[in-house]
Design an enzyme around this catalytic site. Structure first.
Site, PDB file in Angstrom:
ATOM      1  CB  SER A 149       8.874 -26.107  -2.466  1.00  0.00           C
ATOM      2  OG  SER A 149       9.690 -26.386  -1.343  1.00  0.00           O
ATOM      3  CG  ASP A 399      13.550 -33.458  -2.533  1.00  0.00           C
ATOM      4  OD1 ASP A 399      13.531 -33.201  -1.322  1.00  0.00           O
ATOM      5  OD2 ASP A 399      12.675 -33.047  -3.328  1.00  0.00           O
ATOM      6  CG  HIS A 402      10.227 -30.981  -1.778  1.00  0.00           C
ATOM      7  ND1 HIS A 402      11.539 -30.627  -2.005  1.00  0.00           N
ATOM      8  CD2 HIS A 402       9.549 -29.836  -1.574  1.00  0.00           C
ATOM      9  CE1 HIS A 402      11.656 -29.313  -1.946  1.00  0.00           C
ATOM     10  NE2 HIS A 402      10.457 -28.810  -1.681  1.00  0.00           N
TER      11      HIS A 402
END
Length: 431
Positions: A149, A399, A402
């Site tokens: 990702s 998160d 990211h």
């Protein structure tokens, strides 16, 4: 008497001035500080408002000190410095941003993270991203992002910046959006993303299958390897998925495992496995694309991007920082340093193996340290829209891995462009 009266009035006036002056000074100081605090930053609009001119493709050209220097530049050691200009795009103008990274749209209030730029320690400056220059370099080429990702995060950053100069057409997308392809007709350039979190052949854990991953360390993942012959530029990005429980296979038998209690396998950790997977991948590219008769291929290995969890992943305040770290505040050490070191060593080893092979270029995009210094650029709870609309909840997923888009990861692609420009110059000199 008149003179005495006049002197008394002057004395009283002077006394009053002396008494009032300190209070006037005290009143001016906070006003000046408030002005200094507010003026440097010009925050982007809310998602509902019109896009300001500063976010369009009509950005100011780089100044003389931003232009690339004739001598080689070390772009990977430096510091983050304040930058009033802000990003080229925002969360309302780029349709390729994954929702979980669209921090502006999701109501992130503190947007100071948008106003920093990376300043290398060397004499060179890192130029602002030029989408026209990038498209010219990749004209008539196929650029593929391959990996986990983080590869997708970097890809979407690039697409958003390119969208400020040219439109693209989505040619293909599977149901999960893990395999997608775009075409920029203005330059006949193709950009793809391939989901392959290990780069080598692997079976991912699932709710209906085993609760561990299975990796075959001596086989390139053909989900992307099968298209390798069509790729002119390949950006590889792996790391975080190697932390999960897994069983490793090599030469048809079990090599060992990572965190596999209850299974009769030797625990070998994941560092050596990461090394083997990257070596298999780079050797596979050299073997398939190197040598005479091929048009050549350029390979970029984006190094490990550290996470910044300071609390529990499902509690408020997991990644609370609102400013970059200063260099002396944070050292690259432990797992982050080890992962980076393995990737850098394997890139250098592959360069040695490929020496003398025409048309093969390889470089590490060494972002680990500059990423480590940006704890403020993650979505945190804003991976979901307006997470605090109903107050702070007991459980709140964060998160801290990211990057918000726009955000620090845009810098990855600024450096990427400089590498491509260097390769282009080398290619011209070799003709």
């Amino acid at each position: 008497m008149a003179a005495t009266s006049t002197n008394q009035i002057k004395d009283q006036s002077l006394s009053l001035t002396k008494r009032l002056f300190p209070w006037t000074l005290y009143a001016l100081i906070p006003i000046a500080l408030l002005h200094f605090y507010l003026n440097p930053l010009s925050f982007p609009p809310s998602p509902e408002s019109e896009l300001p001119h500063s976010f369009t493709s009509h950005f100011s050209p780089p100044s003389e000190d931003e232009k690339a220097h004739d001598t080689p530049c070390d772009y990977f050691n430096g510091k983050w410095v304040s930058d009033k200009r802000g990003p080229l795009y925002n969360g309302t103008t780029c349709g390729t941003i994954k929702e979980n990274q669209n921090c502006i749209k999701h109501g992130k209030l503190d947007m100071g993270y948008l106003y920093w730029r990376w300043k290398p320690n060397s004499e060179c400056q890192l130029p602002r991203f030029d989408p026209h220059a990038f498209l010219n370099v990749v004209s008539n080429k196929h650029l593929a992002f391959v990996g986990d990702s983080m590869a997708r995060n970097q890809l979407e950053s690039l697409l958003c910046m390119l969208a400020t100069a040219s439109s693209s057409t989505l040619l293909f997308s599977n149901d999960s959006n893990k395999f997608r392809r775009w075409h920029f007709s203005s330059h006949n350039a193709t950009v793809s993303v391939y989901w392959s979190p290990f780069l080598v052949k692997g079976v991912e854990k699932s709710s209906s299958g085993p609760d561990h991953n299975e990796l075959y360390l001596d086989h390139v993942d053909e989900k992307w390897g099968g298209d390798m012959g069509q790729m002119d530029l390949i950006v590889l990005s792996i790391g975080h998925w190697f932390l999960h429980p897994a069983i490793y296979y090599e030469d048809g038998s079990v090599l060992g495992c990572h965190y596999c209690p209850g299974l009769n396998h030797s625990a070998i950790g994941f560092y050596g496995v990461l090394r083997k997977a990257l070596r298999t991948t780079l050797n596979g590219i050299i073997d398939r694309r190197g040598g005479k008769g091929n048009d050549g291929v350029g390979v970029i290995v984006t190094t490990f991007s550290p996470a910044h969890f300071e609390g529990e992943w499902d509690k408020a305040g997991a990644c609370p920082k609102t400013r970059p770290y200063r260099n002396e505040e944070k050292k690259l050490e432990g797992m982050d340093a080890e992962m980076r070191e393995i990737e850098m060593e394997e890139v250098e080893a592959a360069k040695v193996k490929a020496k003398g092979i025409g048309g093969f270029r390889l470089e590490a995009l060494d972002v680990t340290r500059l990423a480590l210094l940006r704890p403020d650029g993650h979505p945190g709870p804003y991976m979901y829209p307006f997470p605090f609309a109903n107050g702070v909840q007991e459980h709140m997923q964060n998160d801290c891995v990211h990057w918000c888009l726009p955000g620090p990861i845009d810098t990855w692609n600024e450096i990427f462009l400089e590498i491509l420009k260097k390769w282009e110059e080398q290619h011209k000199s070799e003709e």
